[in-house]
Design a protein around this motif. Structure first.
Motif, PDB file in Angstrom:
ATOM      1  N   LYS A  68       0.829  -1.206   0.000  1.00 55.43           N
ATOM      2  CA  LYS A  68       0.000   0.000   0.000  1.00 55.43           C
ATOM      3  C   LYS A  68       0.863   1.254   0.000  1.00 55.43           C
ATOM      4  O   LYS A  68       0.541   2.247  -0.660  1.00 55.43           O
ATOM      5  CB  LYS A  68      -0.933  -0.009   1.212  1.00 55.43           C
ATOM      6  CG  LYS A  68      -2.061  -1.021   1.094  1.00 55.43           C
ATOM      7  CD  LYS A  68      -2.993  -0.970   2.294  1.00 55.43           C
ATOM      8  CE  LYS A  68      -4.145  -1.963   2.139  1.00 55.43           C
ATOM      9  NZ  LYS A  68      -5.042  -1.941   3.316  1.00 55.43           N
ATOM     10  N   LEU A  69       1.974   1.224   0.729  1.00 54.37           N
ATOM     11  CA  LEU A  69       2.883   2.363   0.764  1.00 54.37           C
ATOM     12  C   LEU A  69       3.519   2.583  -0.609  1.00 54.37           C
ATOM     13  O   LEU A  69       3.750   3.714  -1.030  1.00 54.37           O
ATOM     14  CB  LEU A  69       3.962   2.155   1.826  1.00 54.37           C
ATOM     15  CG  LEU A  69       3.494   2.268   3.278  1.00 54.37           C
ATOM     16  CD1 LEU A  69       4.561   1.737   4.237  1.00 54.37           C
ATOM     17  CD2 LEU A  69       3.155   3.711   3.625  1.00 54.37           C
ATOM     18  N   ALA A  70       3.799   1.480  -1.304  1.00 55.45           N
ATOM     19  CA  ALA A  70       4.371   1.580  -2.651  1.00 55.45           C
ATOM     20  C   ALA A  70       3.368   2.214  -3.607  1.00 55.45           C
ATOM     21  O   ALA A  70       3.736   2.987  -4.490  1.00 55.45           O
ATOM     22  CB  ALA A  70       4.793   0.201  -3.147  1.00 55.45           C
ATOM     23  N   GLU A  71       2.093   1.889  -3.422  1.00 57.15           N
ATOM     24  CA  GLU A  71       1.051   2.494  -4.247  1.00 57.15           C
ATOM     25  C   GLU A  71       0.996   4.003  -4.068  1.00 57.15           C
ATOM     26  O   GLU A  71       0.650   4.738  -4.987  1.00 57.15           O
ATOM     27  CB  GLU A  71      -0.314   1.912  -3.873  1.00 57.15           C
ATOM     28  CG  GLU A  71      -0.642   0.576  -4.507  1.00 57.15           C
ATOM     29  CD  GLU A  71      -2.118   0.261  -4.340  1.00 57.15           C
ATOM     30  OE1 GLU A  71      -2.578   0.194  -3.191  1.00 57.15           O
ATOM     31  OE2 GLU A  71      -2.793   0.097  -5.355  1.00 57.15           O
ATOM     32  N   LYS A  72       1.379   4.469  -2.868  1.00 56.81           N
ATOM     33  CA  LYS A  72       1.306   5.900  -2.557  1.00 56.81           C
ATOM     34  C   LYS A  72       2.621   6.622  -2.831  1.00 56.81           C
ATOM     35  O   LYS A  72       2.830   7.732  -2.336  1.00 56.81           O
ATOM     36  CB  LYS A  72       0.894   6.071  -1.100  1.00 56.81           C
ATOM     37  CG  LYS A  72      -0.509   5.555  -0.801  1.00 56.81           C
ATOM     38  CD  LYS A  72      -0.875   5.725   0.660  1.00 56.81           C
ATOM     39  CE  LYS A  72      -2.282   5.211   0.944  1.00 56.81           C
ATOM     40  NZ  LYS A  72      -2.641   5.340   2.389  1.00 56.81           N
ATOM     41  N   GLY A  73       3.512   5.984  -3.572  1.00 59.81           N
ATOM     42  CA  GLY A  73       4.718   6.686  -4.001  1.00 59.81           C
ATOM     43  C   GLY A  73       6.007   6.281  -3.332  1.00 59.81           C
ATOM     44  O   GLY A  73       7.072   6.797  -3.677  1.00 59.81           O
ATOM     45  N   GLY A  74       5.966   5.380  -2.365  1.00 56.92           N
ATOM     46  CA  GLY A  74       7.197   4.929  -1.723  1.00 56.92           C
ATOM     47  C   GLY A  74       7.956   3.970  -2.628  1.00 56.92           C
ATOM     48  O   GLY A  74       7.372   3.020  -3.149  1.00 56.92           O
TER      49      GLY A  74
END
Length: 274
Positions: A68-74
């Protein structure tokens, strides 16, 4: 080896079906997430920290949260250790003056079941010629807005049971009132912050307790009798040049960590015929 590979593949397929936009996540460079695929994406601990950093709580499922964090740009960095890895880093970058402000989110997790047990967020500036003090001041403001006021100087004095203008960390540790079953963990945490016997707190301009430890200074947010602790640490401005140094926000929860250690997967109900 074949069985292990099939298990990882099955986990990926299940997770891809459950996670919205999973293909877009992989397209953002989360190929490094492969070593986390050994964990069951639906596994829940049933307990998590009250505080969070970037939406991640101690006790969360690392596979689900990192995706989920990767989806938000991480941007997920390479995870070393393969199937024995116990930490993952995500990097966020944004323009800052003539340089870049880098935010590194380090998530530590239980290597057997994949539950998060510590979260660190560190801010650094790519250029060593820029002073990080303005970022530090802004970080404190936003931390207070999000988490409320940190430990006050009067609260520290109440713990050490005296009105000293420089209460020592040793006295604080010796008098801290916490949950008996977690006392050793809480004391060890604060003991780690002690550089010398003279490590002490001071009162800052906002009546907050600021721990001076070596070349660093730290604020603390505490919950549940000090069993959940959020820490904001940086180099002291008086210790010299702050350029190139980082600011770190850390979250631990000793009650959740103990639950993670005691976690056992339920036995599957399987009928076997011979």
């Amino acid at each position: 080896m074949v069985t292990s590979l099939r298990s990882c593949t099955l986990t990926y397929v299940i997770f891809a079906l459950l996670l919205p936009n999973s293909h877009s996540v992989l397209a953002q460079g989360t190929k490094n997430i492969s070593s986390l695929m050994r964990f069951e994406p639906l596994a829940k601990l049933g307990l998590s920290s009250d505080m969070e950093i970037r939406g991640a709580h101690v006790g969360d499922n690392v596979l689900e949260k990192v995706s989920k964090l990767a989806e938000k740009g991480g941007e997920v960095q390479y995870i070393s250790g393969g199937n024995r890895s116990n930490k993952v880093n995500l990097e966020y970058a944004q323009p800052y003056l003539d340089s870049t402000l880098i935010q590194n989110l380090e998530i530590r997790f239980d290597k057997d079941h994949g539950f998060i047990n510590e979260i660190d967020l560190t801010y650094t500036i790519a250029s060593r010629y820029l002073d990080i003090l303005p970022v530090y001041q802004k970080t404190i403001i936003q931390a207070v807005e999000k988490y409320g006021e940190p430990l006050s100087f009067e609260q520290v004095q109440q713990v050490v049971k005296n009105n000293s203008s420089k209460p020592t960390l040793t006295d604080f540790i010796n008098n801290i009132n916490t949950v008996p079953t977690l006392k050793s963990r809480v004391r060890a945490f604060f003991e780690y912050k002690k550089v010398t016997s003279k490590t002490h707190f001071i009162r800052d301009e906002n009546n907050r307790a600021l721990l001076l430890t070596g070349f660093k200074q730290c604020y603390f947010w505490t919950l549940k009798q000090y069993t959940e602790v959020l820490t904001l640490c940086s180099f002291q401005p008086s210790s010299g040049n702050m350029k190139g140094q980082g600011i770190t926000l850390s979250l631990v929860d000793f009650a959740v960590s103990k639950t993670i250690e005691d976690y056992q997967v339920g036995e599957a109900n399987i009928d076997i015929e011979l």
